[in-house]
Write a protein that holds these residues in place. Sequence first.
Motif, PDB file in Angstrom:
ATOM      1  N   GLY A 126       0.456  -1.203   0.007  1.00  0.00           N
ATOM      2  CA  GLY A 126      -0.130  -0.158  -0.278  1.00  0.00           C
ATOM      3  C   GLY A 126       1.608   1.138  -0.042  1.00  0.00           C
ATOM      4  O   GLY A 126       1.846   1.324   0.208  1.00  0.00           O
ATOM      5  N   GLN A 127       0.136   2.582   0.121  1.00  0.00           N
ATOM      6  CA  GLN A 127       1.133   4.064  -0.103  1.00  0.00           C
ATOM      7  C   GLN A 127       1.174   4.022   1.005  1.00  0.00           C
ATOM      8  O   GLN A 127       0.082   4.251   1.857  1.00  0.00           O
ATOM      9  CB  GLN A 127       0.299   4.798  -1.243  1.00  0.00           C
ATOM     10  N   PRO A 128       2.359   4.894   1.585  1.00  0.00           N
ATOM     11  CA  PRO A 128       1.565   5.471   3.084  1.00  0.00           C
ATOM     12  C   PRO A 128       0.744   7.170   2.714  1.00  0.00           C
ATOM     13  O   PRO A 128       1.028   7.387   1.718  1.00  0.00           O
ATOM     14  CB  PRO A 128       3.096   5.855   3.177  1.00  0.00           C
ATOM     15  N   ILE A 129       0.251   7.212   3.599  1.00  0.00           N
ATOM     16  CA  ILE A 129      -0.385   8.776   3.499  1.00  0.00           C
ATOM     17  C   ILE A 129      -0.784   9.155   5.374  1.00  0.00           C
ATOM     18  O   ILE A 129      -0.811   8.471   6.109  1.00  0.00           O
ATOM     19  CB  ILE A 129      -2.465   8.489   3.625  1.00  0.00           C
ATOM     20  N   PRO A 130      -0.960  10.391   4.821  1.00  0.00           N
ATOM     21  CA  PRO A 130      -0.783  10.739   6.863  1.00  0.00           C
ATOM     22  C   PRO A 130      -2.394  10.372   7.019  1.00  0.00           C
ATOM     23  O   PRO A 130      -3.389   9.819   6.739  1.00  0.00           O
ATOM     24  CB  PRO A 130      -1.019  12.931   6.403  1.00  0.00           C
ATOM     25  N   ALA A 131      -1.928  10.169   8.510  1.00  0.00           N
ATOM     26  CA  ALA A 131      -3.314   9.704   9.245  1.00  0.00           C
ATOM     27  C   ALA A 131      -4.391  10.404   9.163  1.00  0.00           C
ATOM     28  O   ALA A 131      -5.469   9.870   8.771  1.00  0.00           O
ATOM     29  CB  ALA A 131      -3.030   9.481  10.537  1.00  0.00           C
ATOM     30  N   SER A 132      -4.538  11.734   9.479  1.00  0.00           N
ATOM     31  CA  SER A 132      -5.368  12.743   8.768  1.00  0.00           C
ATOM     32  C   SER A 132      -6.496  12.334   8.067  1.00  0.00           C
ATOM     33  O   SER A 132      -7.470  12.840   7.264  1.00  0.00           O
ATOM     34  CB  SER A 132      -5.395  14.374   9.210  1.00  0.00           C
ATOM     35  N   GLU A 133      -5.832  12.219   7.039  1.00  0.00           N
ATOM     36  CA  GLU A 133      -6.539  11.546   5.034  1.00  0.00           C
ATOM     37  C   GLU A 133      -6.994   9.957   5.241  1.00  0.00           C
ATOM     38  O   GLU A 133      -8.219  10.184   4.601  1.00  0.00           O
ATOM     39  CB  GLU A 133      -5.177  11.405   3.993  1.00  0.00           C
ATOM     40  N   LEU A 134      -6.960   9.427   6.280  1.00  0.00           N
ATOM     41  CA  LEU A 134      -8.006   7.960   6.564  1.00  0.00           C
ATOM     42  C   LEU A 134      -8.980   7.723   6.382  1.00  0.00           C
ATOM     43  O   LEU A 134     -10.488   7.967   5.203  1.00  0.00           O
ATOM     44  CB  LEU A 134      -7.627   7.051   7.649  1.00  0.00           C
ATOM     45  N   PHE A 135      -9.697   9.643   7.040  1.00  0.00           N
ATOM     46  CA  PHE A 135     -11.189   9.442   7.655  1.00  0.00           C
ATOM     47  C   PHE A 135     -11.823   9.865   5.987  1.00  0.00           C
ATOM     48  O   PHE A 135     -13.195  10.057   5.706  1.00  0.00           O
ATOM     49  CB  PHE A 135     -11.555   9.823   8.411  1.00  0.00           C
ATOM     50  N   ALA A 136     -10.955  11.028   4.954  1.00  0.00           N
ATOM     51  CA  ALA A 136     -11.952  10.928   3.745  1.00  0.00           C
ATOM     52  C   ALA A 136     -12.020  10.200   3.141  1.00  0.00           C
ATOM     53  O   ALA A 136     -12.242  10.687   1.178  1.00  0.00           O
ATOM     54  CB  ALA A 136     -11.323  12.985   3.444  1.00  0.00           C
ATOM     55  N   ILE A 137     -11.187   9.136   2.608  1.00  0.00           N
ATOM     56  CA  ILE A 137     -11.598   8.293   2.156  1.00  0.00           C
ATOM     57  C   ILE A 137     -12.955   7.117   1.336  1.00  0.00           C
ATOM     58  O   ILE A 137     -13.154   7.065   2.433  1.00  0.00           O
ATOM     59  CB  ILE A 137     -10.313   7.419   1.965  1.00  0.00           C
ATOM     60  N   PRO A 138     -13.504   7.769   0.353  1.00  0.00           N
ATOM     61  CA  PRO A 138     -14.734   7.260   0.164  1.00  0.00           C
ATOM     62  C   PRO A 138     -14.928   5.819  -0.099  1.00  0.00           C
ATOM     63  O   PRO A 138     -14.071   5.202  -0.095  1.00  0.00           O
ATOM     64  CB  PRO A 138     -15.293   7.712  -1.437  1.00  0.00           C
ATOM     65  N   ALA A 139     -16.196   5.027   1.348  1.00  0.00           N
ATOM     66  CA  ALA A 139     -15.741   3.668   1.914  1.00  0.00           C
ATOM     67  C   ALA A 139     -17.424   3.879   1.826  1.00  0.00           C
ATOM     68  O   ALA A 139     -18.170   4.479   2.219  1.00  0.00           O
ATOM     69  CB  ALA A 139     -14.854   3.473   2.452  1.00  0.00           C
ATOM     70  N   ASP A 140     -17.557   2.010   2.169  1.00  0.00           N
ATOM     71  CA  ASP A 140     -18.610   2.039   2.722  1.00  0.00           C
ATOM     72  C   ASP A 140     -19.111   1.977   4.183  1.00  0.00           C
ATOM     73  O   ASP A 140     -20.062   2.199   4.775  1.00  0.00           O
ATOM     74  CB  ASP A 140     -19.378   0.177   2.087  1.00  0.00           C
ATOM     75  N   MET A 141     -18.531   1.800   4.686  1.00  0.00           N
ATOM     76  CA  MET A 141     -18.078   2.090   6.269  1.00  0.00           C
ATOM     77  C   MET A 141     -16.622   2.158   7.001  1.00  0.00           C
ATOM     78  O   MET A 141     -15.705   2.000   5.616  1.00  0.00           O
ATOM     79  CB  MET A 141     -18.420   0.003   6.704  1.00  0.00           C
ATOM     80  N   PHE A 142     -17.188   2.190   7.888  1.00  0.00           N
ATOM     81  CA  PHE A 142     -15.470   2.877   8.765  1.00  0.00           C
ATOM     82  C   PHE A 142     -15.557   1.955  10.184  1.00  0.00           C
ATOM     83  O   PHE A 142     -17.014   2.015  11.058  1.00  0.00           O
ATOM     84  CB  PHE A 142     -15.352   4.412   9.131  1.00  0.00           C
ATOM     85  N   ILE A 143     -14.694   1.105  10.268  1.00  0.00           N
ATOM     86  CA  ILE A 143     -14.308   0.537  11.826  1.00  0.00           C
ATOM     87  C   ILE A 143     -13.650   0.962  12.461  1.00  0.00           C
ATOM     88  O   ILE A 143     -12.102   1.122  12.245  1.00  0.00           O
ATOM     89  CB  ILE A 143     -13.871  -1.313  11.368  1.00  0.00           C
ATOM     90  N   PRO A 144     -13.695   1.718  13.231  1.00  0.00           N
ATOM     91  CA  PRO A 144     -12.666   2.060  14.620  1.00  0.00           C
ATOM     92  C   PRO A 144     -11.663   1.112  15.002  1.00  0.00           C
ATOM     93  O   PRO A 144     -13.225   0.716  15.955  1.00  0.00           O
ATOM     94  CB  PRO A 144     -13.298   3.491  15.106  1.00  0.00           C
TER      95      PRO A 144
END
Length: 508
Positions: free
Chosen positions: A350-368
Motif C-alpha cells: 500500500g501507499q503511506p498517507i497521512p493519518a488525517s487522510e484516512l477519514f476522507a477516503i470514500p468507502a461503505d463503512m468505517f471501523i474504528p
Amino acid sequence: MRSRNSEKRRTIFTEAMEVFEEAADLIGLNHRVRLELEEPNYEHIFYVTVALKDRLVPVTASEAGRFKDLPETHPAFAPEILADGTLVLPDNALRRGDATVRDGFVKLGSRGTYRIEPGGPRRFKAYRVQYNDVRGPYKGGLRFHKEVSLDLFKSLAAEMTWKTAIVDVPFGGAKGGIRIDPRMYSKEEIKALTLRYMYKLKSLVGPNIDIPAPDVGTNPEIMGMLFRQFSDGERERHMTRGIVTGKDVRIGGSEGRTQATGQGVAYCIEEWFKDKGQSLKGATFILQGFGNVGSWAAKILTGMGARLLAVNDADGTVHNPDGLDVAALDQYVYENKDNIRKTVAGFPGGQPIPASELFAIPADMFIPAALGGTITAEVAEKLKVKLVAEGANEPTTPEGDEVLARRGIEVIPDIIANAGGVTVSYYEWLQNKRMEHWTEKEVLQRLETAVKSNYRIIRDIATNNPRKSELHDSRPYVVGKPCHSRVAAMVLALKRIEAHYLLEGFSQ
Ligand code: NAD
C-alpha cells in the motif's frame, strides 16, 4: 440524540453517561435504579511497584563522537530491544560479559553507543472499577496504557455493565489496569508488574466475584500469569481457572476467543447489510487499529468478500484503492520479527498517507478499532461512509455523534458491535466451571446467535418495530417511538438490568 448536561463537570465518564441518561428518560427508569446505576459500586485505586533492570539508551551521533576510541562491549546475554530502540539488559549481562564502561557509556559494535540508565524500583498507578454486579459477577478487561484515568475506567466499566446485559450473559461490569506504556518495559518487567497487580487485587476478585480479561496492552500470556498468581497454593486451584478469561486455549482458554470481538463486529455488519438488502461482497471499508479487534475484523470481512481500502494504527497509515491484501498485511505486522512496533507502517502492498487522510477516503463503512474518542465532530464531517461499526470502545464523542446523525451516517454502537469478546469470555468461564472444552464451531455458532439476535432486538427498538422471529423477540423492549441505535442498545441493557432490581428488590 445525546443532550449535553452542562451542570456537571464534563469528563469522559459524564460524556459516556449521556446516552444512559437519554435512555433512562425514554423508558422512565425507576429512580432508585437510576441512582444505583449512575455511579460505580466500587472504585479501587492502588499502586504497584516493580524493580526495573538497567537500560542502554541510544545516544545521538554527536554525543557518540566522544566515545570513538571506546573499546567494544560484548554483553554476556542478549539485551531485549524496546519500541524506541532502548535495550534492557538481563541481570549480570555486563558484569559477566566483556565490558568497557566510560562515564556510564558503552559501545556495542555496529549497534552504536549507549548511555547506561540504572534500573531500580518504580511505582505505577493501578485501577479496578467494579461498576455493577446485579446481573452476575463483575466482568471487564485490563488495560496497560499510558493514558488511563479513573474517569476512563469508570466509563469503560459502565460500558461493560451495559454490554453484558445486551448480549444477555450473567455478568456485571468492571474495568481496570495500570498507567504504563508497556512497549517501554521488558517482558520480565511486565511480568513482575502483572503478578504484583494480582497480588494487590487478590482479595477483591475471584471467578465468582470479578473476572478480568485482556484489553489494550494485555494479552493471553498476561492472563496466564494472573491465573497462576491468583491460584498458586490454593487447595482447589483448578476450580479457579475462571478467574480470568482470554487465556491461551492450552490452559483453559476458549476456542474462538482471539477472533471473537472481530467476529462479532462482522456478524453485526452482515446483519446491517442484510437489512438493507445489499451484499457484503465488494463492499469497501476503512479501518483504524490493526490490533486484535481490527486485524480479525479485517480478516473476517475480507473473507466474506469485502475490501479494505486503508488502515491506520499508532505508527502509520497505508492505502490501496484496489484493496489491501489483508493476509499479507497480517503477516507483515505479526509474523515479521523486524517489525518491532507491530505496525502497518511500511507495508509494501500500500501507499503511506497521512493519518488525517484516512477519514476522507470514500468507502461503505468505517471501523474504528483503536482507542476511544476518534470520531470527533471534525472527523465525522470528513467521513464519506454509510456506516460506522464501532469495534473500539467509545470511539465516538457526543459531538461526533451529532454530526453523524445529521449526515445520515448510521452507527452500529460499540456495546453490541464489540460484545463478541465478552460473550466468548462467558463461554470460556462456563467451560472452565464445567471442565469442558468446546469446539470452535460450537463457540462460533453460539456467538452468532447471541450477537445477531440481540442486534435484531436493538434494530427493532431503534425503528419502533416490535417483532418476533425464530431468533429474537423485541416486543418487550420496543418503547413506542423510534430512537437512535445507540439509545436503542442502552434501552435493551437498562430494561434487562432494571428487572433484577425490581424483581429482587434492594437489600439493606
Ligand atoms: P490492541 O492493543 O490489540 O490494538 C490496538 C490498535 O490500535 C493497535 O493497532 C494500535 O497501533 C492502534 N492504536 C493505538 N493508538 C492509536 C492511535 N492514536 N491512532 C491510531 N491507531 C492507534 O487492542 P484491541 O484489543 O484490538 O482493542 C482495540 C479496541 O477495541 C479498544 O478500544 C478496546 O477497548 C476495544 N475492545 C477490545 C476487545 C477485545 O476482545 N480485544 C473487546 C471489546 C472491545
